[in-house]
Design a protein around this motif. Structure first.
Motif, PDB file in Angstrom:
ATOM      1  N   LYS A 231      -4.710  11.266  -5.666  1.00 49.52           N
ATOM      2  CA  LYS A 231      -5.674  10.353  -5.060  1.00 49.52           C
ATOM      3  C   LYS A 231      -5.037   9.440  -4.026  1.00 49.52           C
ATOM      4  O   LYS A 231      -5.606   9.204  -2.949  1.00 49.52           O
ATOM      5  CB  LYS A 231      -6.329   9.522  -6.153  1.00 49.52           C
ATOM      6  N   TRP A 232      -3.838   8.931  -4.324  1.00 47.73           N
ATOM      7  CA  TRP A 232      -3.252   7.868  -3.506  1.00 47.73           C
ATOM      8  C   TRP A 232      -2.051   8.284  -2.662  1.00 47.73           C
ATOM      9  O   TRP A 232      -1.754   7.604  -1.663  1.00 47.73           O
ATOM     10  CB  TRP A 232      -2.820   6.709  -4.409  1.00 47.73           C
TER      11      TRP A 232
ATOM     12  N   GLY B 295      -5.079   0.588  -5.867  1.00 48.92           N
ATOM     13  CA  GLY B 295      -3.878   1.328  -5.526  1.00 48.92           C
ATOM     14  C   GLY B 295      -3.445   2.250  -6.640  1.00 48.92           C
ATOM     15  O   GLY B 295      -4.008   2.243  -7.744  1.00 48.92           O
ATOM     16  N   HIS B 296      -2.445   3.064  -6.354  1.00 50.48           N
ATOM     17  CA  HIS B 296      -1.915   4.016  -7.326  1.00 50.48           C
ATOM     18  C   HIS B 296      -1.484   3.345  -8.615  1.00 50.48           C
ATOM     19  O   HIS B 296      -1.885   3.731  -9.720  1.00 50.48           O
ATOM     20  CB  HIS B 296      -0.726   4.765  -6.702  1.00 50.48           C
TER      21      HIS B 296
ATOM     22  N   ARG C 197       0.839  -1.192   0.000  1.00 49.92           N
ATOM     23  CA  ARG C 197       0.000   0.000   0.000  1.00 49.92           C
ATOM     24  C   ARG C 197       0.879   1.248   0.000  1.00 49.92           C
ATOM     25  O   ARG C 197       1.937   1.229   0.616  1.00 49.92           O
ATOM     26  CB  ARG C 197      -0.909   0.018   1.241  1.00 49.92           C
ATOM     27  N   PRO C 198       0.463   2.331  -0.664  1.00 51.90           N
ATOM     28  CA  PRO C 198      -0.785   2.513  -1.411  1.00 51.90           C
ATOM     29  C   PRO C 198      -0.629   2.260  -2.920  1.00 51.90           C
ATOM     30  O   PRO C 198      -1.418   2.773  -3.706  1.00 51.90           O
ATOM     31  CB  PRO C 198      -1.079   3.990  -1.161  1.00 51.90           C
TER      32      PRO C 198
ATOM     33  N   HIS D 265       1.147   5.831   4.946  1.00 52.54           N
ATOM     34  CA  HIS D 265      -0.177   5.218   4.795  1.00 52.54           C
ATOM     35  C   HIS D 265      -0.585   4.485   6.073  1.00 52.54           C
ATOM     36  O   HIS D 265      -1.697   4.687   6.590  1.00 52.54           O
ATOM     37  CB  HIS D 265      -0.179   4.243   3.622  1.00 52.54           C
TER      38      HIS D 265
END
Length: 266
Positions: free
Chosen positions: A263-264, A66-67, A53-54, A206
């Motif tokens: 976003k990620w 995820g990204h 993650r991410p 994260h």
């Protein structure tokens, strides 16, 4: 008497050259074999450990998010193909891509000389450094590599990646154990079953954000110089690499890479 001989030789050489060109030109008129296969089957095989993650995480339901997943799916759409995900692991990642198990590998893969000697990598993204994920209660305990490299410090590592390499090189005095499932290590640290997980900036942030018991140490002053992540490509088709680099550049120019990062990676 020499002139006709020389003319004959020149004629023979020209004819040989023409035959060689005729043999080469048909092959040059087509794309490379990997690119041809992808465009004919309309399938892009994507390998990922799916535990980081991410960037890429496999859900219990079997899907991925995820990204890197968002980015590679946008790339596939631009190519006009669908994605077939292929599970792999960090220890097997290089072997699997060289064995032609997939066409691109994603999931938070560090760009480095050792890898680029063997495969291609797309342009770097997500600048990071090595950091430590520790319990929030111990945040004052770790101020340097020397603080981590102590006999009383329990370090849990995931096998096969650059985080393991860092641990083996710099934390030889610590109590080092291995856990095969990278995504489970943060919970082990939070529960007190280990003290330190060496990872990269984004993964540490994260988990620290998701679990208040955890703290991302060394984020402002990483343990290593800055590096970037990248998608891995096999090194067997220059046409395929060129097209993938073009698509990456196109997405960058359109702002799609920034959208994924916003976003990620925030």
């Amino acid at each position: 008497m020499l002139l006709p001989y020389r003319l004959a030789c020149a004629t023979s050489l020209a004819a040989a050259a023409a035959l060689a060109c005729a043999a080469i030109l048909p092959a040059a008129a087509h794309a490379g074999p990997r690119l041809d296969r992808i465009m004919e089957t309309k399938v892009l095989r994507v390998g990922t450990p799916g535990d980081y993650r991410p960037f890429a995480i496999k859900a219990e339901s079997g899907g991925y998010s995820g990204h890197d997943i968002d980015v590679v799916e946008t790339m596939a759409k631009e190519l006009g193909v669908k994605i077939e995900y292929v599970p792999t692991s960090w220890p097997q990642l290089m072997k699997d891509i060289q064995a032609d198990r997939f066409d691109v590998a994603v999931g938070g893969i560090t760009r480095n000389v050792a890898r680029i000697r063997q495969i291609e990598m797309l342009p770097g993204y997500a600048p990071f450094g090595k950091v430590a994920l520790v319990r929030a209660a111990d945040r004052e305990r770790y101020r340097s590599v020397a603080d981590l490299n102590q006999p009383g410090v329990r370090v849990i590592k995931n096998p096969g990646g650059t985080n393991e390499t860092f641990v083996l090189e710099h934390l030889k005095a610590a109590q080092v154990s291995t856990h095969d499932k990278n995504a489970e290590i943060p919970a082990l640290i939070a529960e007190g079953k280990g003290d330190v997980m060496i990872t990269e900036t984004y993964e540490a942030l994260h988990y620290a954000k998701a679990d208040p018991r955890l703290y991302a140490a060394f984020v402002t002053a990483p343990l290593t110089p800055q590096n970037t992540l990248g998608f891995m490509l096999p090194k067997d088709d220059a046409d395929y690499s060129r097209v993938m680099e073009f698509v990456w550049g196109l997405m960058d120019a359109r702002g799609q890479l920034k959208q994924a990062a916003d976003k990620w990676l925030r």
